[in-house]
Design an enzyme around this catalytic site. Sequence first.
Site, PDB file in Angstrom:
ATOM      1  CG  PHE A 124      -1.844   1.010   1.508  1.00  0.00           C
ATOM      2  CD1 PHE A 124      -3.107   0.938   0.919  1.00  0.00           C
ATOM      3  CD2 PHE A 124      -1.580   2.060   2.383  1.00  0.00           C
ATOM      4  CE1 PHE A 124      -4.079   1.905   1.200  1.00  0.00           C
ATOM      5  CE2 PHE A 124      -2.539   3.024   2.663  1.00  0.00           C
ATOM      6  CZ  PHE A 124      -3.799   2.935   2.068  1.00  0.00           C
ATOM      7  CG  LEU A 126      -1.500   7.310   1.858  1.00  0.00           C
ATOM      8  CD1 LEU A 126      -2.252   8.020   0.738  1.00  0.00           C
ATOM      9  CD2 LEU A 126      -2.487   6.977   2.996  1.00  0.00           C
ATOM     10  CD  GLU A 368      -2.520  -0.238   9.010  1.00  0.00           C
ATOM     11  OE1 GLU A 368      -3.761  -0.216   9.091  1.00  0.00           O
ATOM     12  OE2 GLU A 368      -1.870  -1.230   8.636  1.00  0.00           O
ATOM     13  CB  THR A 370       0.280   9.506  14.781  1.00  0.00           C
ATOM     14  OG1 THR A 370      -0.604  10.587  14.454  1.00  0.00           O
ATOM     15  CG2 THR A 370       1.451   9.492  13.803  1.00  0.00           C
TER      16      THR A 370
HETATM   17  N1  COS Z   1     -14.373   6.259   5.294  1.00  0.00           N
HETATM   18  C1  COS Z   1     -14.894   6.792   4.164  1.00  0.00           C
HETATM   19  N2  COS Z   1     -14.649   8.048   3.769  1.00  0.00           N
HETATM   20  C2  COS Z   1     -13.884   8.803   4.557  1.00  0.00           C
HETATM   21  C3  COS Z   1     -13.323   8.327   5.741  1.00  0.00           C
HETATM   22  C4  COS Z   1     -13.586   6.991   6.094  1.00  0.00           C
HETATM   23  N3  COS Z   1     -13.071   6.448   7.209  1.00  0.00           N
HETATM   24  N4  COS Z   1     -12.588   9.295   6.318  1.00  0.00           N
HETATM   25  C5  COS Z   1     -12.695  10.381   5.518  1.00  0.00           C
HETATM   26  N5  COS Z   1     -13.481  10.065   4.452  1.00  0.00           N
HETATM   27  C6  COS Z   1     -13.853  10.960   3.363  1.00  0.00           C
HETATM   28  C7  COS Z   1     -14.609  12.146   3.908  1.00  0.00           C
HETATM   29  O1  COS Z   1     -15.977  11.846   4.002  1.00  0.00           O
HETATM   30  C8  COS Z   1     -14.331  13.201   2.882  1.00  0.00           C
HETATM   31  O2  COS Z   1     -15.160  12.971   1.773  1.00  0.00           O
HETATM   32  P1  COS Z   1     -15.842  14.211   0.996  1.00  0.00           P
HETATM   33  O3  COS Z   1     -14.697  15.013   0.461  1.00  0.00           O
HETATM   34  O4  COS Z   1     -16.658  13.544  -0.052  1.00  0.00           O
HETATM   35  O5  COS Z   1     -16.631  14.933   2.036  1.00  0.00           O
HETATM   36  C9  COS Z   1     -12.911  12.908   2.448  1.00  0.00           C
HETATM   37  O6  COS Z   1     -12.670  11.523   2.771  1.00  0.00           O
HETATM   38  C10 COS Z   1     -11.871  13.784   3.118  1.00  0.00           C
HETATM   39  O7  COS Z   1     -12.007  13.609   4.518  1.00  0.00           O
HETATM   40  P2  COS Z   1     -11.439  14.670   5.548  1.00  0.00           P
HETATM   41  O8  COS Z   1     -11.954  16.023   5.229  1.00  0.00           O
HETATM   42  O9  COS Z   1     -11.665  14.130   6.923  1.00  0.00           O
HETATM   43  O10 COS Z   1      -9.862  14.654   5.202  1.00  0.00           O
HETATM   44  P3  COS Z   1      -8.614  15.379   5.846  1.00  0.00           P
HETATM   45  O11 COS Z   1      -7.716  15.784   4.764  1.00  0.00           O
HETATM   46  O12 COS Z   1      -9.041  16.370   6.868  1.00  0.00           O
HETATM   47  O13 COS Z   1      -7.789  14.181   6.600  1.00  0.00           O
HETATM   48  C11 COS Z   1      -7.282  12.470   8.114  1.00  0.00           C
HETATM   49  C12 COS Z   1      -8.341  13.227   7.318  1.00  0.00           C
HETATM   50  C13 COS Z   1      -6.379  13.324   8.949  1.00  0.00           C
HETATM   51  C14 COS Z   1      -8.127  11.600   9.026  1.00  0.00           C
HETATM   52  C15 COS Z   1      -6.454  11.598   7.118  1.00  0.00           C
HETATM   53  O14 COS Z   1      -5.589  12.391   6.384  1.00  0.00           O
HETATM   54  C16 COS Z   1      -5.690  10.472   7.809  1.00  0.00           C
HETATM   55  O15 COS Z   1      -6.259   9.418   8.129  1.00  0.00           O
HETATM   56  N6  COS Z   1      -4.386  10.673   8.015  1.00  0.00           N
HETATM   57  C17 COS Z   1      -3.533   9.628   8.525  1.00  0.00           C
HETATM   58  C18 COS Z   1      -2.955   8.874   7.404  1.00  0.00           C
HETATM   59  C19 COS Z   1      -2.445   7.558   7.833  1.00  0.00           C
HETATM   60  O16 COS Z   1      -3.077   6.823   8.581  1.00  0.00           O
HETATM   61  N7  COS Z   1      -1.304   7.207   7.332  1.00  0.00           N
HETATM   62  C20 COS Z   1      -0.734   5.950   7.654  1.00  0.00           C
HETATM   63  C21 COS Z   1       0.191   5.542   6.601  1.00  0.00           C
HETATM   64  S1  COS Z   1      -0.481   4.439   5.492  1.00  0.00           S
HETATM   65  S2  COS Z   1      -0.132   2.743   6.404  1.00  0.00           S
END
Ligand code: COS
Length: 388
Positions: A124, A126, A368, A370
């Site tokens: 994966f 990202l 996944e 922090t």
């Molecule tokens: N399931 C489905 N859709 C989701 C979702 C989920 N769990 N979480 C967010 N979305 C959707 C939102 O609904 C939104 O959709 P719309 O644009 O249609 O409204 C879109 O995704 C963007 O969501 P959001 O505004 O919450 O995004 P942000 O940029 O504010 O970021 C976080 C959200 C911080 C939660 C995200 O960037 C994240 O998870 N970061 C951590 C990344 C990570 O875990 N990395 C690990 C490395 S990979 S192993």
Amino acid sequence: MAKGVDADVFEQILSTVQRFVRDRLIPAEDRVEAEDDIPEEIVQEMRDMGLFGMSIPEERGGLGLSTLQESRLVEALCYASMSFRSLIGTNVGIGSQGIVMDGTDAQKDEYLPRLATGEMIASFALTEPDTGSDAGSVRTSAKRDGGDFVINGTKRYITNAVRAGVFTVFARTNPDIAGGGGVTAFLVPANTPGLTVAKPDRKLGQRGTKTSDVIFENVRVPETSIIGGPQNENKGFRTAMKVLDRGRVHVGSMAVGTAQRMLDIATGYALERKQFGVEIGQHQLVQAMLADSAAELAAARALVRSTAQQYDTEGQAILNASASKYFCSEMAGRVADRALQIHGGAGYMAEYPIERLYRDVRLLRIYEGTSQIQQIIIARRLMAEYQG
Ligand code: COS
């Protein structure tokens, strides 16, 4: 929703894995630590047991476990070093679930049977050098060229990249949209010209796991390699979020498994080590450390299992998935710290497994998402739910 396999079949799988952990994996831990790799015969045994395919539907060659069953099995597996889990982890979680959730039938047919047997490893991709917690800020670009896309950029800390046959690559297809809305998920075979995997990173713990940079230089893929097909252009961020969401239940389960191991080791040590004329387990301050660990572990296990069950019935559990990942991984950190403390000076020595486990669990609070990202997700969901 997800039913999983029959209870009696699952109990058989679980007891086979528990035996495997006890007889094969725990005795191989020192070798994995020394060689920084998983012995090939163990990889093969994991293939034979179907572990690579635990979350892939039965009709596509997997075990077809429910989320709750997966949680219990991962917990059992992570009683041994989490490095063994890492080998199958991407096929079970972040590498396969984008295809399971959003892939076309052709993509499912092409990849899932091989991922289920472990014949092919999925990664994966990202994270990037400048894109970590802010996952929507992906800079890797994918420019349309007729019916193809040309991908350029660098991905960082990609688990199992050196072993991968296929990558789920998140790339910006719309440069005019800054956030996740301009990001697309592509399935890119590892042998595509222009794709290079760098040498594995050196890490604090979890030796035997492999992470590396993956570099894309004019990597050309057809538009049919978009997860879900061309109509899913610019919809990759949602796929990433859904995959990570489910992955957080998986990581919570890992934390519970490894914490149980550390607590057992610490309890054994407290019964064996003598100071002030008695076993240290007779001293109440040591008892307090054991008791706090046991209580927190029980709470973590209950939370992650109920969240897994919520997944199975409701198809998603965003708040509780983050709560599970957050609470269980922080719990494992505290249990590791107390378990090492109970060992005193011995705990700092590499001959004792707690020294390795202490280093290994540190990653749980980071990957996944922090702990701080989980807190943000929990608070945002809480407020959104309150507002209806
Ligand atoms: N399931 C489905 N859709 C989701 C979702 C989920 N769990 N979480 C967010 N979305 C959707 C939102 O609904 C939104 O959709 P719309 O644009 O249609 O409204 C879109 O995704 C963007 O969501 P959001 O505004 O919450 O995004 P942000 O940029 O504010 O970021 C976080 C959200 C911080 C939660 C995200 O960037 C994240 O998870 N970061 C951590 C990344 C990570 O875990 N990395 C690990 C490395 S990979 S192993």
